[in-house]
Design a protein around this motif. Structure first.
Motif, short mmCIF file in Angstrom:
data_model
loop_
_atom_site.label_atom_id
_atom_site.label_comp_id
_atom_site.label_asym_id
_atom_site.label_seq_id
_atom_site.Cartn_x
_atom_site.Cartn_y
_atom_site.Cartn_z
N LEU A 30 0.83 -1.20 0.00
CA LEU A 30 0.00 0.00 0.00
C LEU A 30 0.87 1.25 0.00
CD1 LEU A 30 -2.50 -1.10 2.79
CD2 LEU A 30 -2.84 -1.26 0.35
N LYS A 31 0.32 2.35 -0.53
CA LYS A 31 1.00 3.64 -0.50
C LYS A 31 0.40 4.49 0.61
CE LYS A 31 2.82 4.53 -5.03
NZ LYS A 31 2.87 5.46 -6.13
N VAL A 32 1.29 5.19 1.31
CA VAL A 32 0.83 6.11 2.35
C VAL A 32 0.16 7.29 1.66
CG1 VAL A 32 1.51 7.60 4.25
CG2 VAL A 32 2.66 5.41 3.92
N GLU A 33 -1.10 7.52 1.98
CA GLU A 33 -1.86 8.60 1.36
C GLU A 33 -1.73 9.89 2.18
OE1 GLU A 33 -4.12 9.92 -1.77
OE2 GLU A 33 -3.34 7.91 -1.51
N ARG A 34 -1.87 9.78 3.49
CA ARG A 34 -1.78 10.97 4.36
C ARG A 34 -1.53 10.52 5.80
NH1 ARG A 34 -6.06 10.27 2.22
NH2 ARG A 34 -8.19 10.13 2.83
N HIS A 35 -1.25 11.48 6.64
CA HIS A 35 -1.00 11.25 8.06
C HIS A 35 -2.09 11.94 8.87
CE1 HIS A 35 2.92 10.56 6.27
NE2 HIS A 35 3.37 10.08 7.41
N SER A 36 -2.39 11.40 10.04
CA SER A 36 -3.36 12.06 10.92
C SER A 36 -2.99 11.81 12.37
CB SER A 36 -4.79 11.60 10.64
OG SER A 36 -4.94 10.24 10.95
N VAL A 37 -3.31 12.78 13.21
CA VAL A 37 -3.07 12.69 14.65
C VAL A 37 -4.41 12.87 15.35
CG1 VAL A 37 -1.88 13.69 16.64
CG2 VAL A 37 -0.76 13.67 14.40
N HIS A 38 -4.73 11.95 16.24
CA HIS A 38 -5.96 12.05 17.03
C HIS A 38 -5.55 12.38 18.46
CE1 HIS A 38 -8.04 9.10 14.04
NE2 HIS A 38 -7.56 10.16 13.46
N SER A 39 -5.99 13.54 18.92
CA SER A 39 -5.65 13.98 20.26
C SER A 39 -6.69 13.53 21.26
CB SER A 39 -5.53 15.50 20.30
OG SER A 39 -4.51 15.93 19.44
N SER A 40 -6.23 13.17 22.44
CA SER A 40 -7.13 12.75 23.51
C SER A 40 -7.40 13.94 24.41
CB SER A 40 -6.49 11.62 24.32
OG SER A 40 -7.28 11.33 25.43
N GLY A 73 3.32 8.85 0.11
CA GLY A 73 3.78 8.23 -1.12
C GLY A 73 4.69 7.03 -0.90
N ASP A 74 5.15 6.79 0.34
CA ASP A 74 5.98 5.62 0.63
C ASP A 74 5.18 4.34 0.38
OD1 ASP A 74 8.11 7.17 1.36
OD2 ASP A 74 7.91 6.81 3.52
N GLU A 75 5.83 3.36 -0.22
CA GLU A 75 5.18 2.06 -0.41
C GLU A 75 5.54 1.16 0.76
OE1 GLU A 75 5.48 0.00 -4.04
OE2 GLU A 75 4.58 1.62 -5.19
N LEU A 76 4.53 0.60 1.39
CA LEU A 76 4.71 -0.26 2.56
C LEU A 76 4.06 -1.61 2.32
CD1 LEU A 76 3.69 2.32 5.29
CD2 LEU A 76 5.99 1.83 4.50
N VAL A 77 4.64 -2.63 2.91
CA VAL A 77 4.01 -3.95 2.92
C VAL A 77 3.29 -4.06 4.26
CG1 VAL A 77 4.38 -6.43 2.88
CG2 VAL A 77 5.77 -4.94 1.43
N VAL A 78 1.97 -4.18 4.21
CA VAL A 78 1.14 -4.18 5.41
C VAL A 78 0.51 -5.55 5.57
CG1 VAL A 78 -0.84 -3.13 6.55
CG2 VAL A 78 0.67 -1.72 5.15
N LYS A 79 0.71 -6.15 6.73
CA LYS A 79 0.03 -7.41 7.08
C LYS A 79 -1.09 -7.06 8.05
CE LYS A 79 3.78 -10.60 6.33
NZ LYS A 79 4.51 -11.76 6.82
N SER A 80 -2.27 -7.57 7.76
CA SER A 80 -3.42 -7.27 8.61
C SER A 80 -4.23 -8.54 8.83
CB SER A 80 -4.30 -6.20 7.95
OG SER A 80 -4.79 -6.66 6.72
N ILE A 90 4.09 -3.79 9.66
CA ILE A 90 4.33 -2.86 8.56
C ILE A 90 5.81 -2.92 8.22
CG2 ILE A 90 4.21 -0.46 7.79
CD1 ILE A 90 2.06 0.00 9.94
N GLU A 91 6.11 -3.11 6.93
CA GLU A 91 7.49 -3.17 6.47
C GLU A 91 7.70 -2.14 5.36
OE1 GLU A 91 8.32 -7.08 5.07
OE2 GLU A 91 8.09 -8.00 7.04
N LYS A 92 8.90 -1.56 5.35
CA LYS A 92 9.29 -0.65 4.28
C LYS A 92 10.62 -1.13 3.73
CE LYS A 92 10.48 4.11 3.25
NZ LYS A 92 10.73 5.43 3.81
N GLU A 93 10.61 -1.57 2.47
CA GLU A 93 11.80 -2.07 1.79
C GLU A 93 12.48 -3.19 2.58
OE1 GLU A 93 14.08 1.47 1.21
OE2 GLU A 93 12.67 2.28 -0.25
N GLY A 94 11.69 -4.10 3.13
CA GLY A 94 12.23 -5.24 3.85
C GLY A 94 12.58 -4.98 5.31
#
Length: 127
Positions: A30-40, A73-80, A90-94
């Protein structure tokens, strides 16, 4: 009657947790589309998420350092997991970026506990 529905709910939820832990993980690139922070609002700290443009896995929780290390835009290998779609690795380039260590063991034990309550093997109301 309410007790019967509650036990049935715990039985079904326990089976869901146990099956989710026992099934093999799904692996996707998967490609990272965006980042988000959830504040408590209760002072528990912030939760950092990377979000994907995908219908199967939409976002994953990561630590603060990993949040800032991963770019859009980083490509990651995601196991779910298959049923509940929790990110477990989550892996990035091994290189492993994030790894939820004992998720399978925790899912099996929680599922077994909920199933045991649902079947009536232990009754906390009599303690």
């Amino acid at each position: 009657m309410l007790n019967l529905f509650l036990r049935l709910f715990f039985l079904c939820f326990g089976a869901l947790l146990a099956f989710d832990a026992l099934l093999p993980t799904a692996t996707q690139t998967l490609k990272v589309e965006r980042h988000s922070v959830h504040s408590s609002s209760k002072g528990r700290g912030d939760s950092y998420y990377i979000e994907f443009d995908n219908h199967r896995v939409s976002s994953c929780s990561v630590g603060k350092q990993k949040y800032y290390a991963l770019k859009d835009g980083d490509e990651l290998v995601v196991k779910s997991t298959r049923l509940l779609k929790h990110c477990v690795k989550i892996e990035k380039e091994g290189v492993v970026v994030s790894n939820k260590g004992f998720w399978r063991l925790l899912g099996i034990f929680l599922g077994a506990g909920f199933i045991a309550y649902g079947v009536g093997w232990f009754k906390p109301e009599k303690w």
